[in-house]
Write a protein that holds these residues in place. Structure first.
Motif, PDB file in Angstrom:
ATOM      1  N   THR A 112      15.116   4.354 -18.368  1.00  0.00           N
ATOM      2  CA  THR A 112      15.653   4.038 -19.685  1.00  0.00           C
ATOM      3  C   THR A 112      16.543   2.820 -19.510  1.00  0.00           C
ATOM      4  N   PHE A 113      16.229   1.753 -20.208  1.00  0.00           N
ATOM      5  CA  PHE A 113      16.973   0.496 -20.072  1.00  0.00           C
ATOM      6  C   PHE A 113      17.978   0.327 -21.201  1.00  0.00           C
ATOM      7  N   GLY A 114      19.053  -0.377 -20.883  1.00  0.00           N
ATOM      8  CA  GLY A 114      19.937  -0.873 -21.920  1.00  0.00           C
ATOM      9  C   GLY A 114      19.327  -2.110 -22.564  1.00  0.00           C
ATOM     10  N   SER A 115      19.996  -2.643 -23.563  1.00  0.00           N
ATOM     11  CA  SER A 115      19.448  -3.771 -24.320  1.00  0.00           C
ATOM     12  C   SER A 115      19.731  -5.122 -23.658  1.00  0.00           C
ATOM     13  N   GLY A 116      20.495  -5.122 -22.587  1.00  0.00           N
ATOM     14  CA  GLY A 116      20.678  -6.345 -21.811  1.00  0.00           C
ATOM     15  C   GLY A 116      21.946  -7.110 -22.147  1.00  0.00           C
ATOM     16  N   THR A 117      22.375  -7.909 -21.169  1.00  0.00           N
ATOM     17  CA  THR A 117      23.492  -8.853 -21.333  1.00  0.00           C
ATOM     18  C   THR A 117      22.967 -10.223 -20.961  1.00  0.00           C
TER      19      THR A 117
ATOM     20  N   SER B 255       0.818  -1.216   0.000  1.00  0.00           N
ATOM     21  CA  SER B 255       0.000   0.000   0.000  1.00  0.00           C
ATOM     22  C   SER B 255       0.856   1.272   0.000  1.00  0.00           C
ATOM     23  N   MET B 256       2.175   1.121   0.125  1.00  0.00           N
ATOM     24  CA  MET B 256       3.065   2.283   0.109  1.00  0.00           C
ATOM     25  C   MET B 256       3.472   2.687  -1.309  1.00  0.00           C
ATOM     26  N   PHE B 257       3.136   1.883  -2.287  1.00  0.00           N
ATOM     27  CA  PHE B 257       3.463   2.254  -3.669  1.00  0.00           C
ATOM     28  C   PHE B 257       2.742   3.550  -4.037  1.00  0.00           C
ATOM     29  N   ASP B 258       3.507   4.453  -4.633  1.00  0.00           N
ATOM     30  CA  ASP B 258       2.945   5.748  -5.018  1.00  0.00           C
ATOM     31  C   ASP B 258       2.923   5.966  -6.528  1.00  0.00           C
ATOM     32  N   TYR B 259       3.717   5.203  -7.244  1.00  0.00           N
ATOM     33  CA  TYR B 259       3.828   5.384  -8.697  1.00  0.00           C
ATOM     34  C   TYR B 259       3.752   4.030  -9.360  1.00  0.00           C
ATOM     35  N   PHE B 260       3.031   4.009 -10.464  1.00  0.00           N
ATOM     36  CA  PHE B 260       2.821   2.764 -11.186  1.00  0.00           C
ATOM     37  C   PHE B 260       3.141   3.017 -12.659  1.00  0.00           C
ATOM     38  N   LEU B 261       3.866   2.085 -13.246  1.00  0.00           N
ATOM     39  CA  LEU B 261       4.337   2.289 -14.605  1.00  0.00           C
ATOM     40  C   LEU B 261       4.131   1.024 -15.423  1.00  0.00           C
ATOM     41  N   TRP B 262       4.000   1.210 -16.712  1.00  0.00           N
ATOM     42  CA  TRP B 262       3.959   0.100 -17.647  1.00  0.00           C
ATOM     43  C   TRP B 262       5.125   0.224 -18.619  1.00  0.00           C
ATOM     44  N   TYR B 263       5.751  -0.924 -18.875  1.00  0.00           N
ATOM     45  CA  TYR B 263       6.835  -1.018 -19.831  1.00  0.00           C
ATOM     46  C   TYR B 263       6.474  -2.057 -20.878  1.00  0.00           C
ATOM     47  N   LYS B 264       7.037  -1.852 -22.059  1.00  0.00           N
ATOM     48  CA  LYS B 264       6.838  -2.766 -23.170  1.00  0.00           C
ATOM     49  C   LYS B 264       8.201  -3.332 -23.551  1.00  0.00           C
TER      50      LYS B 264
ATOM     51  N   GLU C 199      15.605  -6.923 -26.647  1.00  0.00           N
ATOM     52  CA  GLU C 199      15.741  -5.496 -26.344  1.00  0.00           C
ATOM     53  C   GLU C 199      15.437  -5.280 -24.859  1.00  0.00           C
ATOM     54  N   GLY C 200      15.858  -4.124 -24.345  1.00  0.00           N
ATOM     55  CA  GLY C 200      15.464  -3.772 -22.987  1.00  0.00           C
ATOM     56  C   GLY C 200      14.040  -3.262 -22.968  1.00  0.00           C
ATOM     57  N   PRO C 201      13.406  -3.283 -21.788  1.00  0.00           N
ATOM     58  CA  PRO C 201      12.056  -2.710 -21.672  1.00  0.00           C
ATOM     59  C   PRO C 201      12.077  -1.226 -22.012  1.00  0.00           C
TER      60      PRO C 201
END
Lengths: 113, 113
Positions: free
Chosen positions: B103-108, A28-37, A42-44
């Motif tokens: 911002t993520f890198g592409s990973g290792t 319940s302490m989470f204040d920010y929520f994000l979505w990544y693709k 590749e990195g998110p």
């Protein structure tokens, strides 16, 4: 302990329809929520975020909804496109001094032409 | 603008060997992070840094070490590699707290045999 959970490992939708990806959290302490693709090899990449003082945030075809009482958030993609096919990660942060995030296990979205 | 650059992209290590995963960002971000992603799991935080000279442990720091001598670089050191460290490693950076996405890198992709 899994503080952020994405219970659906995969989702398949038809092009043009709505995609709804769900995420639950326990802290319940989470204040920010994000979505990544994330695309393979590749990195998110950051998609959209919402703070706990809001219940909705919209950016083009992407809308995130937050239900704090249920500790639940969802990402809506309308209309879905084949290029949206990827793994989507939900993440949450308390903010704070280090701003580290907890990630869900991801949902693989497939949008069929 | 390169963003976050990770090297190498792939590596196979023998049990007991050591190596350093490199991470460099050119966005002047203060906050940097190392995550690992195991199959079917979310990203887990290994170490983070809120600025040059400041580092701290995340959820899964055992077997790893970091340093942050400059704003740009945040290398991750594996000492005495073990099969349990087989994973994909992601470096990330962000300018500040709150709803800023990483911002993520592409990973290792590391395999320990």
């Amino acid at each position: 302990d899994q503080q952020v959970k994405q219970n659906s490992p995969s989702l398949s939708v038809q092009e043009g329809r709505i995609s709804i990806l769900n995420c639950d959290y326990t802290n319940s302490m989470f204040d920010y929520f994000l979505w990544y693709k994330k695309y393979p090899a590749e990195g998110p990449t950051f998609l959209i975020s919402i703070s706990s003082i809001k219940d909705k945030n919209e950016d083009g075809r992407f809308t995130v909804f937050l239900n704090k009482s249920a500790k639940h958030l969802s990402l809506h993609i309308v209309p879905s496109q084949p290029g949206d096919s990827a793994v989507y990660f939900c993440a949450a942060s308390e903010g704070g001094n280090n701003n580290d995030m907890r990630f869900g296990a991801g949902t693989r979205l497939t949008v069929k032409p | 603008n390169a963003g976050v650059t990770q090297t190498p992209k792939f590596r196979i290590l023998k049990i007991g060997q050591s190596m350093t995963l490199q991470c460099t960002q050119d966005m002047n971000h203060n906050y940097m992070y190392w995550y690992r992603q195991d199959p079917g799991m979310g990203l887990k935080l290994i170490y983070y840094s809120v600025g040059a000279g400041i580092t701290d442990k995340g959820e899964v720091p055992n077997g790893y070490n970091v340093s942050r001598s400059t704003t740009e670089d945040f290398p991750l050191r594996l000492e005495l590699a073990a099969p349990s460290q087989t994973s994909v490693y992601f470096c990330a950076s962000t300018p500040g707290q709150g709803a800023y996405g990483y911002t993520f890198g592409s990973g290792t992709r590391l395999t320990v045999v």
